[in-house]
Design an enzyme around this catalytic site. Structure first.
Site, PDB file in Angstrom:
ATOM      1  N   CYS B 103       0.891  -1.165   0.000  1.00  0.00           N
ATOM      2  CA  CYS B 103       0.000   0.000   0.000  1.00  0.00           C
ATOM      3  C   CYS B 103       0.923   1.207   0.000  1.00  0.00           C
ATOM      4  CB  CYS B 103      -0.905  -0.005   1.224  1.00  0.00           C
ATOM      5  SG  CYS B 103      -1.862   1.520   1.370  1.00  0.00           S
ATOM      6  N   CYS B 106      -0.685   4.348   2.236  1.00  0.00           N
ATOM      7  CA  CYS B 106      -0.795   4.255   3.701  1.00  0.00           C
ATOM      8  C   CYS B 106      -0.353   2.875   4.159  1.00  0.00           C
ATOM      9  CB  CYS B 106      -2.177   4.662   4.198  1.00  0.00           C
ATOM     10  SG  CYS B 106      -3.589   3.903   3.393  1.00  0.00           S
ATOM     11  N   SER B 107      -1.271   2.025   4.600  1.00  0.00           N
ATOM     12  CA  SER B 107      -0.843   0.730   5.134  1.00  0.00           C
ATOM     13  C   SER B 107      -1.946  -0.311   5.003  1.00  0.00           C
ATOM     14  CB  SER B 107      -0.454   0.889   6.606  1.00  0.00           C
ATOM     15  OG  SER B 107      -1.548   1.449   7.315  1.00  0.00           O
ATOM     16  N   CYS B 108      -2.754  -0.228   3.930  1.00  0.00           N
ATOM     17  CA  CYS B 108      -3.883  -1.145   3.761  1.00  0.00           C
ATOM     18  C   CYS B 108      -3.396  -2.593   3.727  1.00  0.00           C
ATOM     19  CB  CYS B 108      -4.641  -0.799   2.480  1.00  0.00           C
ATOM     20  SG  CYS B 108      -5.349   0.854   2.541  1.00  0.00           S
TER      21      CYS B 108
END
Lengths: 228, 206
Positions: B103, B106-108
């Site tokens: 991702c 962000c940090s999906c």
């Protein structure tokens, strides 16, 4: 916004550092914060939260840990939405709030037509959009040619949903970009990057003409020229 | 470990404490609910869930088909679902394609099947490099992808959350679904590792 969070393709962050037997949380405050965010559902939607992280000033963003950024974002939203005041936080001994960029407010936007504009196999170009607010269109695909692989159905549009502009629901597609289209000749010729993009990020592209079609066109032009 | 990952500044703990106390005073949050959520992600939701999904896909052709067609519904058969799992997508490694998930914005991450992501997945280094130099990055993870194999990077930019179905290693034909699940590592379901045959224990760590 063209923020520091949009990192795809950047250099300078060094090797990926891994930790053996990493705990889920590295300290109790991280766990409490994670639980707090999950349990307190009144701080807005995910797009607003992501955008709050993006609005943390870039130097602070880079010098914060992952959960420190979450903490800043939560605090930014709670104060902006009037759920907590700076004074209340200071009275509890917390640090002064972060001087984040003010949120942009959009008027509700008209909904998009729900009918899909693109189908699997369609060639597209990712639009060269540079919105001041939240977007999920990363810089590294803007202006690049790709192919629609799948239609995932209809989802709220982050660019409006993060700014009180409504959900503007529209199709999201899995779009494939050749690695060489994105990164040039140094990328491996076989490799691809697949990314999920909202319909408003895309425009139709003419199919790339094959070498043989180009040769035929040039031959036709030459024939016409020789007849003259 | 780079400075921005594990450093716990003295202020953060205090700030979280202040926020929690204030929100509790205002009746906006229930501390017991926070305890339950922490317990869930520390003890119940994690990559063992995903490993079960993979092992079932390896041994049950009909399940594999359902998983590739609609991973959200397929993993729900095993009781998995919840936040960050509403639109799961399973992508399968083959002799010709190696999948890698990132991702960049962000940090999906697919929480219901893999739990919360490790620090490195959320790091600036991984997010910046996975889309541009996946082969170089994978080499650092000890994985060399042959030139003839396509590397397919999935950047989770929308609601879809991806898990990789790694290739089943050779020499496992006699193993039970449970034994197979024990071989499946977290990193193999992100795409930064492959699963070595069971005799090569050194590669089978998470």
């Amino acid at each position: 916004m063209n923020g520091i969070h949009d990192m795809g393709g950047m250099d300078g962050f060094g090797p990926v550092m891994r930790e053996e037997h990493e705990p889920v949380f590295h300290s109790r405050w991280e766990a409490r914060l994670f639980g707090l965010l999950a349990a307190c559902r009144r701080t807005g939607n995910a797009d607003e939260f992501r955008h709050a992280i993006e609005r943390i000033p870039a130097p602070r963003h880079l010098n914060s840990s992952y959960y420190e950024r979450w903490l800043d974002a939560l605090q930014i939203l709670l104060i902006e939405k009037g759920m907590l005041s700076r004074d209340e936080l200071l009275a509890r001994g917390a640090d002064p709030p972060i001087p984040a960029q003010a949120p942009m407010r959009l008027k509700p936007m008209p909904p998009r037509r729900a009918r899909a504009r693109f189908r699997p196999g369609d060639p597209i170009v990712a639009r060269n959009l540079n919105p001041a607010g939240h977007t999920r269109l990363p810089r590294y695909v803007r202006g690049k040619r790709g192919v629609v692989r799948r239609d995932w159905g209809i989802y709220a549009f982050p660019d409006t949903n993060a700014h009180g502009g409504g959900e503007r629901p529209q199709h999201v597609y899995s779009v494939a970009f050749k690695a060489r289209e994105l990164w040039g000749a140094s990328a491996a010729s076989r490799d691809w990057v697949y990314i999920d993009l909202w319909e408003d990020y895309l425009q139709a592209a003419a199919p790339r003409s094959s070498a043989s079609a180009r040769r035929r066109r040039i031959a036709a032009v030459n024939r016409r020229a020789s007849k003259r | 470990m780079s400075a921005n990952h594990t450093r716990a500044p003295t202020g953060a703990a205090l700030r979280v404490k202040a926020l929690e106390a204030l929100l509790e005073d205002k009746g906006m949050v229930d501390p017991a609910a926070i305890d339950r959520i922490i317990d869930l992600y520390e003890n119940k939701i994690g990559p063992r869930n995903g490993a079960r999904v993979v092992a079932k896909a390896w041994t049950d052709a009909a399940f594999r088909k359902r998983l590739l067609a609609d991973a959200t519904a397929a993993v729900a058969e095993l009781g998995y679902g919840g936040p960050e799992g509403g639109h799961l997508v399973a992508v399968e490694n083959t002799a010709r394609v190696h999948n890698l998930v990132v991702c960049t914005l962000c940090s999906c991450y697919p929480w219901p099947v893999l739990g919360l992501p490790p620090m490195w997945y959320k790091s600036f280094a991984y997010r910046s490099r996975a889309v541009r130099d996946p082969r170089g990055l994978l080499k650092e993870f000890g994985l060399e992808i042959p030139e003839r194999v396509e590397v397919r990077v999935w950047d989770s930019s929308a609601e879809q959350r991806y898990m990789v179905i790694p290739r089943r290693p050779a020499g496992t034909a006699a193993m039970s679904e449970q034994e197979l699940a024990a071989l499946v590592t977290r990193d193999s379901m992100i795409g930064t590792a492959v699963i070595a045959p069971p005799s090569h224990k050194a590669f089978a760590r998470s």
